[in-house]
Design an enzyme around this catalytic site. Structure first.
Site, PDB file in Angstrom:
ATOM      1  N   HIS A  38      49.257  61.484  62.943  1.00  0.00           N
ATOM      2  CA  HIS A  38      48.668  61.675  64.270  1.00  0.00           C
ATOM      3  C   HIS A  38      48.313  63.142  64.481  1.00  0.00           C
ATOM      4  O   HIS A  38      49.195  63.993  64.651  1.00  0.00           O
ATOM      5  CB  HIS A  38      49.651  61.227  65.354  1.00  0.00           C
ATOM      6  CG  HIS A  38      49.033  61.110  66.719  1.00  0.00           C
ATOM      7  ND1 HIS A  38      48.782  59.892  67.317  1.00  0.00           N
ATOM      8  CD2 HIS A  38      48.615  62.048  67.603  1.00  0.00           C
ATOM      9  CE1 HIS A  38      48.247  60.086  68.515  1.00  0.00           C
ATOM     10  NE2 HIS A  38      48.132  61.397  68.699  1.00  0.00           N
ATOM     11  N   HIS A  40      44.557  65.781  65.720  1.00  0.00           N
ATOM     12  CA  HIS A  40      43.207  65.801  66.265  1.00  0.00           C
ATOM     13  C   HIS A  40      42.471  67.046  65.764  1.00  0.00           C
ATOM     14  O   HIS A  40      43.090  68.048  65.399  1.00  0.00           O
ATOM     15  CB  HIS A  40      43.217  65.851  67.795  1.00  0.00           C
ATOM     16  CG  HIS A  40      44.198  64.933  68.437  1.00  0.00           C
ATOM     17  ND1 HIS A  40      43.958  63.584  68.589  1.00  0.00           N
ATOM     18  CD2 HIS A  40      45.421  65.169  68.981  1.00  0.00           C
ATOM     19  CE1 HIS A  40      44.991  63.026  69.205  1.00  0.00           C
ATOM     20  NE2 HIS A  40      45.896  63.954  69.444  1.00  0.00           N
ATOM     21  N   TYR A  56      41.755  68.012  80.872  1.00  0.00           N
ATOM     22  CA  TYR A  56      41.960  69.313  80.233  1.00  0.00           C
ATOM     23  C   TYR A  56      40.769  69.632  79.342  1.00  0.00           C
ATOM     24  O   TYR A  56      39.988  68.750  78.973  1.00  0.00           O
ATOM     25  CB  TYR A  56      43.249  69.336  79.403  1.00  0.00           C
ATOM     26  CG  TYR A  56      43.221  68.466  78.163  1.00  0.00           C
ATOM     27  CD1 TYR A  56      42.818  68.978  76.930  1.00  0.00           C
ATOM     28  CD2 TYR A  56      43.610  67.128  78.223  1.00  0.00           C
ATOM     29  CE1 TYR A  56      42.790  68.177  75.794  1.00  0.00           C
ATOM     30  CE2 TYR A  56      43.586  66.323  77.095  1.00  0.00           C
ATOM     31  CZ  TYR A  56      43.183  66.852  75.878  1.00  0.00           C
ATOM     32  OH  TYR A  56      43.156  66.057  74.761  1.00  0.00           O
ATOM     33  N   ARG A 134      42.283  53.134  69.148  1.00  0.00           N
ATOM     34  CA  ARG A 134      43.261  53.633  70.115  1.00  0.00           C
ATOM     35  C   ARG A 134      42.899  53.166  71.517  1.00  0.00           C
ATOM     36  O   ARG A 134      41.753  53.274  71.944  1.00  0.00           O
ATOM     37  CB  ARG A 134      43.326  55.157  70.085  1.00  0.00           C
ATOM     38  CG  ARG A 134      44.516  55.733  70.848  1.00  0.00           C
ATOM     39  CD  ARG A 134      44.470  57.242  70.923  1.00  0.00           C
ATOM     40  NE  ARG A 134      45.769  57.807  71.239  1.00  0.00           N
ATOM     41  CZ  ARG A 134      45.955  59.043  71.679  1.00  0.00           C
ATOM     42  NH1 ARG A 134      44.927  59.847  71.864  1.00  0.00           N
ATOM     43  NH2 ARG A 134      47.177  59.492  71.944  1.00  0.00           N
ATOM     44  N   HIS A 189      53.799  58.123  70.314  1.00  0.00           N
ATOM     45  CA  HIS A 189      54.744  59.082  70.901  1.00  0.00           C
ATOM     46  C   HIS A 189      56.054  58.444  71.374  1.00  0.00           C
ATOM     47  O   HIS A 189      56.533  58.718  72.486  1.00  0.00           O
ATOM     48  CB  HIS A 189      54.068  59.826  72.046  1.00  0.00           C
ATOM     49  CG  HIS A 189      52.799  60.535  71.659  1.00  0.00           C
ATOM     50  ND1 HIS A 189      52.607  61.106  70.416  1.00  0.00           N
ATOM     51  CD2 HIS A 189      51.642  60.751  72.350  1.00  0.00           C
ATOM     52  CE1 HIS A 189      51.397  61.648  70.362  1.00  0.00           C
ATOM     53  NE2 HIS A 189      50.793  61.448  71.514  1.00  0.00           N
ATOM     54  N   ASP A 257      50.954  65.528  65.922  1.00  0.00           N
ATOM     55  CA  ASP A 257      50.258  65.651  67.208  1.00  0.00           C
ATOM     56  C   ASP A 257      49.554  67.001  67.343  1.00  0.00           C
ATOM     57  O   ASP A 257      49.269  67.458  68.443  1.00  0.00           O
ATOM     58  CB  ASP A 257      51.203  65.409  68.382  1.00  0.00           C
ATOM     59  CG  ASP A 257      50.484  65.154  69.703  1.00  0.00           C
ATOM     60  OD1 ASP A 257      49.356  64.631  69.666  1.00  0.00           O
ATOM     61  OD2 ASP A 257      51.050  65.483  70.766  1.00  0.00           O
TER      62      ASP A 257
END
Length: 303
Positions: A38, A40, A56, A134, A189, A257
């Site tokens: 996981h 990005h 954000y 997702r 998570h 993450d």
């Protein structure tokens, strides 16, 4: 969906903090073939437009920085997850995957699509290395469960999975709903439930049962999203991670993450953050499952 320029967004939506640019190596030796399940990539913002429906604005987090992170941590493979700032436009994640795979790197992706996504679009995503969809159900206004069921039926034949961003404490009938879906289901998570609610919370125990019965997978990631602590180690998360591992270590995977977007605690360094896994799973054979064997089954079985 309305798109805003990078400058407009900077003026209207707050920036989140960047990742620590100098990650440390973990204290333990990573097993060969380790997978970060996981992470990005963001930007360049001038090239990949963000949607206006955001909470954000991330700073750029480049593919180069992502690869350097993995080199430092000892990670050989990864899964890039479509971040919410891009909405349904998977271009940034897709292009990063293409660049990695053209170099012979073994990486996979998780996309975000509408309930009306065509088979042709799914075929194209598959060709680029995507193996899951997702669903952000943490906030209201996303796909309804009837859409989830229909999408799951279409993905089952492809051997894809559904990845859920949810707060398990806020979802009714999660066990019944997940059990009815015909494809693999992955919970982001660690269930995204505040640590203060306690490991004995009935709906967290539901998640543990889903793992124990083999009906769901869980990502051991994002500990800073639910902790009551400000700094590592996030000791209040350890009972949750260990409860999940003890429920079924063969249904747990780990994710960095990175670059840790939109968190409410000081930015951690990725080396000590990875060391949390050694606290949760001190047995190296269990870590082998979490870091290598389980991701192999979930993401790379068709390689």
């Amino acid at each position: 969906m309305t798109e805003l320029s990078f400058t407009d967004l900077a003026n209207t939506i707050p920036f989140c903090a960047p990742a620590d640019p100098a990650p440390k190596a973990p204290r333990f030796v990573m097993p060969p073939g380790a997978v970060d399940c996981h992470a990005h990539v963001f930007g360049p913002a001038e090239h990949y437009a963000y949607t206006s429906e955001r909470t954000y604005t991330p700073p750029d987090a480049s593919l180069k920085a992502y690869q350097q992170l993995h080199q430092t941590l000892g990670i050989e493979r990864g899964v890039l997850v479509q971040p919410s700032v891009y909405g349904l436009d998977n271009s940034a994640t897709r292009d990063a995957l293409r660049a990695l795979r053209q170099k012979g790197r073994d990486y996979r992706g998780v996309a975000v699509v509408s309930s009306e996504v065509s088979e042709k679009q799914l075929d194209a995503l598959h060709q680029d290395g995507f193996r899951g969809i997702r669903l952000n159900l943490l906030f209201k206004g996303g796909l309804q469960w009837k859409d989830v069921v229909a999408l799951s039926e279409r993905l089952a034949a492809r051997r894809w999975h559904l990845q859920f961003l949810i707060d398990v404490s806020d979802v009714d009938e999660l066990e019944q709903r997940i059990k009815r879906l015909p494809t693999h289901c992955v919970i982001d998570h660690m269930g995204h439930m505040e640590a203060g609610k306690g490991v004995e919370h009935p709906k967290f125990q539901t998640l543990c049962r889903l793992l124990a019965d083999g009906h769901a997978w869980v990502k051991l990631s994002g500990a800073y999203r639910t902790t009551g602590r400000q700094h590592l180690p996030y000791e209040d998360i350890t009972p949750f991670a260990q409860a999940l591992i003890n429920s079924n270590a063969e249904r747990c995977v780990w994710g960095s993450d990175w670059p840790h977007p939109h968190i409410s605690v000081p930015m951690p360094n990725d080396g000590p953050l990875l060391d949390e896994l050694a606290n949760w799973a001190p047995d190296k054979h269990v870590r082998q499952r979490i870091l290598v064997d389980n991701p192999e089954a979930l993401y790379f079985a068709d390689s």
